[in-house]
Design a protein around this motif. Sequence first.
Motif, PDB file in Angstrom:
ATOM      1  N   GLN A  70     -10.558  -3.067   0.941  1.00  0.00           N
ATOM      2  CA  GLN A  70     -10.364  -1.670   0.559  1.00  0.00           C
ATOM      3  C   GLN A  70     -11.831  -0.988   0.159  1.00  0.00           C
ATOM      4  OE1 GLN A  70      -7.092  -1.294  -2.587  1.00  0.00           O
ATOM      5  NE2 GLN A  70      -6.890  -3.427  -2.472  1.00  0.00           N
ATOM      6  N   CYS A 127     -17.642   3.724   4.979  1.00  0.00           N
ATOM      7  CA  CYS A 127     -16.406   3.484   4.466  1.00  0.00           C
ATOM      8  C   CYS A 127     -16.569   4.228   3.181  1.00  0.00           C
ATOM      9  CB  CYS A 127     -16.240   2.076   4.150  1.00  0.00           C
ATOM     10  SG  CYS A 127     -16.393   1.120   5.598  1.00  0.00           S
ATOM     11  N   ASP A 135      -5.047  -7.466  -0.287  1.00  0.00           N
ATOM     12  CA  ASP A 135      -3.652  -6.718  -0.022  1.00  0.00           C
ATOM     13  C   ASP A 135      -2.803  -7.870   0.548  1.00  0.00           C
ATOM     14  OD1 ASP A 135      -4.687  -3.343   1.366  1.00  0.00           O
ATOM     15  OD2 ASP A 135      -4.593  -4.123  -0.776  1.00  0.00           O
ATOM     16  N   GLN A 143      -3.640   0.627  10.867  1.00  0.00           N
ATOM     17  CA  GLN A 143      -3.983   0.569   9.127  1.00  0.00           C
ATOM     18  C   GLN A 143      -4.699  -0.740   8.961  1.00  0.00           C
ATOM     19  OE1 GLN A 143      -0.697   0.428   6.187  1.00  0.00           O
ATOM     20  NE2 GLN A 143      -2.318  -0.014   4.639  1.00  0.00           N
ATOM     21  N   LYS A 144      -4.209  -1.964   9.496  1.00  0.00           N
ATOM     22  CA  LYS A 144      -5.078  -3.223   9.628  1.00  0.00           C
ATOM     23  C   LYS A 144      -5.263  -3.694  10.922  1.00  0.00           C
ATOM     24  CE  LYS A 144      -4.039  -3.559   4.968  1.00  0.00           C
ATOM     25  NZ  LYS A 144      -5.190  -3.483   3.960  1.00  0.00           N
ATOM     26  N   ASP A 173     -11.011  -2.740   5.351  1.00  0.00           N
ATOM     27  CA  ASP A 173     -10.817  -4.362   5.204  1.00  0.00           C
ATOM     28  C   ASP A 173     -11.838  -4.779   6.367  1.00  0.00           C
ATOM     29  OD1 ASP A 173      -7.468  -4.923   4.004  1.00  0.00           O
ATOM     30  OD2 ASP A 173      -9.081  -3.972   3.099  1.00  0.00           O
ATOM     31  N   SER A 199      -8.743   3.752   9.338  1.00  0.00           N
ATOM     32  CA  SER A 199      -8.176   2.386   9.120  1.00  0.00           C
ATOM     33  C   SER A 199      -8.598   1.880   7.720  1.00  0.00           C
ATOM     34  CB  SER A 199      -8.575   0.996  10.026  1.00  0.00           C
ATOM     35  OG  SER A 199      -8.114   1.525  11.221  1.00  0.00           O
ATOM     36  N   ASP A 200      -7.886   0.962   7.140  1.00  0.00           N
ATOM     37  CA  ASP A 200      -8.266   0.456   5.714  1.00  0.00           C
ATOM     38  C   ASP A 200      -9.847  -0.041   5.940  1.00  0.00           C
ATOM     39  OD1 ASP A 200      -5.185  -0.589   4.392  1.00  0.00           O
ATOM     40  OD2 ASP A 200      -6.082   1.268   4.653  1.00  0.00           O
ATOM     41  N   GLY A 225     -12.054   3.639   0.361  1.00  0.00           N
ATOM     42  CA  GLY A 225     -11.106   2.623   0.633  1.00  0.00           C
ATOM     43  C   GLY A 225     -10.730   2.580   2.237  1.00  0.00           C
ATOM     44  N   LEU A 226     -11.270   3.563   2.917  1.00  0.00           N
ATOM     45  CA  LEU A 226     -10.911   3.885   4.411  1.00  0.00           C
ATOM     46  C   LEU A 226     -12.246   3.817   5.155  1.00  0.00           C
ATOM     47  CD1 LEU A 226      -8.363   6.672   4.468  1.00  0.00           C
ATOM     48  CD2 LEU A 226      -7.860   4.298   4.276  1.00  0.00           C
TER      49      LEU A 226
END
Length: 479
Positions: free
Chosen positions: A433, A23, A119, A381-382, A392, A389-390, A26-27
């Motif tokens: 993130q 990562c 988020d 994204q999530k 997270d 993707s993020d 943040g991605l």
Amino acid sequence: MSVLIKGGKVVNADQSIFADVYCEGGLIKAIGQDLDVPSDAEVIDASGKLVMPGGIDPHTHMQLPFMGTVASEDFYSGTAAGLAGGTTMIIDFVIPNPQQPLMEAYQTWKDWAARSVCDYSFHVAITWWDDSVYQDMGTLVNQEGVNSFKHFMAYKNAIMAEDETLVNSFNRCLELGAMPTVHAENGELVDHLQKKLLKAGLTGPEAHPLSRPTEVEGEAANRAIRIAQSLGVPLYLVHVSCKEAVDEIARARHEGQRVYGECLAGHLELDDSVYRQSNWASAAAHVMSPPFRPKGHQEVLWKALQGGTLQTTATDHCCFCADQKANGKDDFTKIPNGTAGVEDRMMVLWDSGVNKGRLSESEFVAVTSTNSAKIFNLYPQKGCIAVGSDADIVIWDPTKTHTLSAKTHHQKIDFNIFEGRTVQGAPHITISQGNVVFKNGQLNVVEGAGRYIKRPAFPSIFEAVQKYNQSHAPVGIER
Ligand code: URQ
Ligand code: ZN
Ligand code: ZN
């Protein structure tokens, strides 16, 4: 800040693979073996652990003004507590007072949520109707990235939406490509039963479930589903708690109607005996709506979740401490409705779901993250571990035991509905993130680091819906 998660098993809703995850910015940038990463990347040893998409809780109420008080959990403490439990995004609710401009309420909640440490996004409640509401719904969808509107069918003389509002708002959702959602309890019946119980001298929390029996939820679930069917619009039912509502959803889905359902960790695990305990404060602490149900409904919810009749899990995290609950000391209808859970949800779902064989690891990911991302148009994204993707992520330790308790939880409430329960399976590390925000039981969060996440309207679903409506409309009538 870049992180390399090594040696873990990546678990998505569709498949699991042993792979490293890199990562940066943040991605998620790379997934695979022997990844070529910068020498200064933080390396996390995830051997023996599961690398899963961070949880999404599609139903929270941080610092909600409600029933004459304000929920004790704010956006800063509540999102931090969520991260400690592996949840990396919440969808909260903007709830305008009747006659309050939607955009005014929306801005108020945006200001409150700015303190979040993960988020967040908003459903917006439709608590009244006129042309300005019609217009503001368009602004919210087209400019603010709101693609879901909530309707409380309960809470008469407060935020309850009558049928006329339901019909107008659901139809507006169809025009905009937004998802209507409902709290399905018949508010007229609740009001009638509350008065009847009080008149009979029943003022304690034991009367709460008696004022909202399961048929009250079943009726409203059916009514909302039939209104949606008549208008040709999809529908999402929040906190489905009982067989009667599950059966309505199952019937509609069996007939091809796009109806989605959510259940709460609390409703999956607790029953209505909590209201009959002698300790008033403890019974009152469990007052939420719909109430915890008689034994038997919990297994119906589990089977509905396993079988796909229900798709998501949430908490309805809406905290009121003992002094607030005591507002209803002499009248149960004045006990602020709400319980906590944003920190507990994933551990409870893992312990009762995966450890007991009700859910596979991938099905756990689906019901705690991926399905909410898909239904509310946040995917990919999530809700998945995928390149782009993020970042997270929750690194899950399936061997870690943890005791859920108000003595140790991060939630800003003096009660835990799962008090004393020891679970096996808990977050080892939470990443939000791309930043490590929870590790070794310690939070490392930054106030305001959370971002407001826009959720576009649903082109694909609603294109299909429009086509279907046109092809099934009576001759000459544009649906
Ligand atoms: O009804 C809701 O979802 C809000 C007001 C939280 N309270 C509750 O009892 N569920
Ligand atoms: Zn509700
Ligand atoms: Zn709620």
